[in-house]
Design an enzyme around this catalytic site. Structure first.
Site, PDB file in Angstrom:
ATOM      1  N   HIS A  47      -5.346   6.937   0.279  1.00  0.00           N
ATOM      2  CA  HIS A  47      -4.582   6.497  -0.892  1.00  0.00           C
ATOM      3  C   HIS A  47      -3.243   5.903  -0.437  1.00  0.00           C
ATOM      4  O   HIS A  47      -2.876   4.789  -0.825  1.00  0.00           O
ATOM      5  CB  HIS A  47      -4.381   7.714  -1.810  1.00  0.00           C
ATOM      6  CG  HIS A  47      -3.475   7.492  -2.978  1.00  0.00           C
ATOM      7  ND1 HIS A  47      -3.911   7.594  -4.282  1.00  0.00           N
ATOM      8  CD2 HIS A  47      -2.157   7.192  -3.058  1.00  0.00           C
ATOM      9  CE1 HIS A  47      -2.904   7.360  -5.093  1.00  0.00           C
ATOM     10  NE2 HIS A  47      -1.824   7.115  -4.386  1.00  0.00           N
ATOM     11  N   GLU A  48      -2.528   6.649   0.425  1.00  0.00           N
ATOM     12  CA  GLU A  48      -1.222   6.167   0.887  1.00  0.00           C
ATOM     13  C   GLU A  48      -1.364   4.931   1.775  1.00  0.00           C
ATOM     14  O   GLU A  48      -0.547   4.014   1.711  1.00  0.00           O
ATOM     15  CB  GLU A  48      -0.474   7.266   1.648  1.00  0.00           C
ATOM     16  CG  GLU A  48       0.037   8.399   0.768  1.00  0.00           C
ATOM     17  CD  GLU A  48       0.872   7.914  -0.413  1.00  0.00           C
ATOM     18  OE1 GLU A  48       1.649   6.963  -0.253  1.00  0.00           O
ATOM     19  OE2 GLU A  48       0.721   8.477  -1.501  1.00  0.00           O
TER      20      GLU A  48
ATOM     21  N   HIS B  94      -1.533   1.814  -0.298  1.00  0.00           N
ATOM     22  CA  HIS B  94      -0.194   1.342  -0.704  1.00  0.00           C
ATOM     23  C   HIS B  94       0.483   0.626   0.463  1.00  0.00           C
ATOM     24  O   HIS B  94       1.026  -0.466   0.319  1.00  0.00           O
ATOM     25  CB  HIS B  94       0.714   2.528  -1.052  1.00  0.00           C
ATOM     26  CG  HIS B  94       0.426   3.202  -2.358  1.00  0.00           C
ATOM     27  ND1 HIS B  94       0.331   2.532  -3.544  1.00  0.00           N
ATOM     28  CD2 HIS B  94       0.253   4.511  -2.660  1.00  0.00           C
ATOM     29  CE1 HIS B  94       0.100   3.403  -4.515  1.00  0.00           C
ATOM     30  NE2 HIS B  94       0.044   4.609  -4.005  1.00  0.00           N
TER      31      HIS B  94
HETATM   32 ZN    ZN Z   1       0.106   6.523  -4.841  1.00  0.00          ZN
END
Ligand code: ZN
Length: 387
Positions: free
Chosen positions: A67-68, A71
């Site tokens: 998830h990170e 980003h």
């Molecule tokens: Zn996030």
């Protein structure tokens, strides 16, 4: 983040783990091994529950990391440097050095994290379908990952600092054209969400007897509240300093001292009479270093009479130097990361000034005092001499 240690590097981005994360490792593994798995999948051996709990935790950790990374990789592709990803008690944070430059970039950066989680959730859900009823650890792990990754989609709640808050901010920013106004809206939404978490936590704790979940939600709410406030003040600072260069805020006549005087002379002839806290050290008209009260203080007093400034100062090679045309928003992270209060300003090899934290604060105070807390371009039109 203080209390973090590095575990490795992925795609050139440092991966750090905060000590608070260890608490979650223990809590989650225990609750999986003695709660979640035995309830859903009865009849395994105790060892099996513990091993499965631990593997499920590790895979959840990988999910949060992905998830990170989503980003961070989008941020980097859009030209925003990414230093590190830190995993801590509430999940992960990407340390992206600059704020996004346009609503479109912000939108893409924000949405890609929750999308990644939702995608992992859906894939895990589909993979466990054929295993349904097998009562196997593989089914258990896949189902757990499906549930948790879909929950990571909660991140889409529309309030800062959640990903959904960034999405909301990018949309308001696009509509109004003002990043500041958009930040304000997304911050207020974030505070409302934080208070709802706290209220729900209090309600669970006092009225349903669900103590652990109540505490946990209250804790998350409190964390969201403080994070929303700091996101707001960071964004305000960035927008107030937008377009301001080092040259406009620096002190063009910094205090300088010769390199060969002693510390005692420095104190008696410069620091005390001039109420100085630092001075640039010159050899002729060449900058060779910086001396501050802190270096003087760290020298034993009996050496002051003999020790020349040049031996106590921070030499030029260890100083970070900036140019007058650099923007303050680019320079501030440098000050924060290296925890320095002054930066010498040099152009074409010559010293032209010094930029200090105090000067930046004074600049902001003067702007505020004049009621000029709008971004700079408007300010200059209304108050041609304000800056
Ligand atoms: Zn996030």
């Amino acid at each position: 983040m203080p209390g973090s240690f590095r575990i490795g590097k992925v795609a050139g981005i440092d991966i750090d783990i905060n000590v608070s994360w260890i608490i979650i490792l223990v809590l989650l593994t225990v609750s999986l091994a003695i709660g979640w798995f035995p309830q859903l999948y009865p009849g395994w051996s105790a060892a099996n529950y513990w091993v499965t709990g631990f593997i499920a935790f590790l895979l959840l950790f990988v999910s949060v990391l992905l998830h990170e990374l989503a980003h961070s990789l989008v941020a980097r592709r859009r030209g925003l440097p990414v230093k590190s990803i830190t995993l801590f008690v509430f999940g992960g944070v990407s340390d992206i050095e600059r704020e996004p430059t346009s609503p479109g970039v912000e939108f893409q950066m924000a949405i890609v994290g929750p999308l990644t989680s939702l995608l992992i959730g859906v894939v895990c859900f589909l993979l466990q379908l054929p295993l349904r009823g097998s009562n196997s650890p593989l089914e258990g792990i896949l189902y757990y990952l499906a549930v948790t990754n879909l929950l990571l989609g909660v991140n889409l709640l529309p309030g800062l600092p959640l990903d959904g808050g960034r999405v909301l901010r990018s949309i308001v920013w696009k509509i109004t054209g003002s990043m500041r106004q958009a930040t304000r809206v997304a911050t207020i939404a974030g505070q409302i969400i934080a208070y709802l978490f706290i209220l729900l936590g209090v309600w669970l704790f006092f009225f349903t007897g669900d103590l652990l979940d109540g505490l946990w939600l209250g804790f998350i709410g409190w964390f969201l509240l403080s994070a929303a406030q700091s996101a707001n003040s960071q964004a305000m600072l960035t927008s107030m300093l937008k377009g301001v260069t080092v040259g406009e805020v620096m002190n063009p006549k910094p205090a300088t001292v010769p390199a060969d005087i002693t510390l005692q002379q420095l104190v008696d002839a410069y620091f005390l009479p001039g109420a100085l806290r630092y001075a640039l050290v010159m050899q002729g008209d060449k900058l060779v270093g910086l001396i501050t009260l802190s270096e003087v203080r760290h020298m034993p007093r009996e050496r002051w009479a003999h020790l020349p400034v040049i031996q106590a100062m921070i030499p030029l090679s260890r100083l970070h130097v900036v140019a007058p045309q650099q923007s303050l928003n680019d320079v501030l992270p440098l000050m924060n990361d290296h925890d320095v209060n002054q930066l010498p300003v040099v152009q074409d090899g010559t010293l032209v000034g010094i930029l200090s934290r105090d000067a930046i604060i004074r600049y902001l105070e003067v702007r505020r005092g004049l009621g000029v807390d709008t971004p700079k371009r408007d300010a200059q039109q209304r108050f041609p001499n304000a800056a």
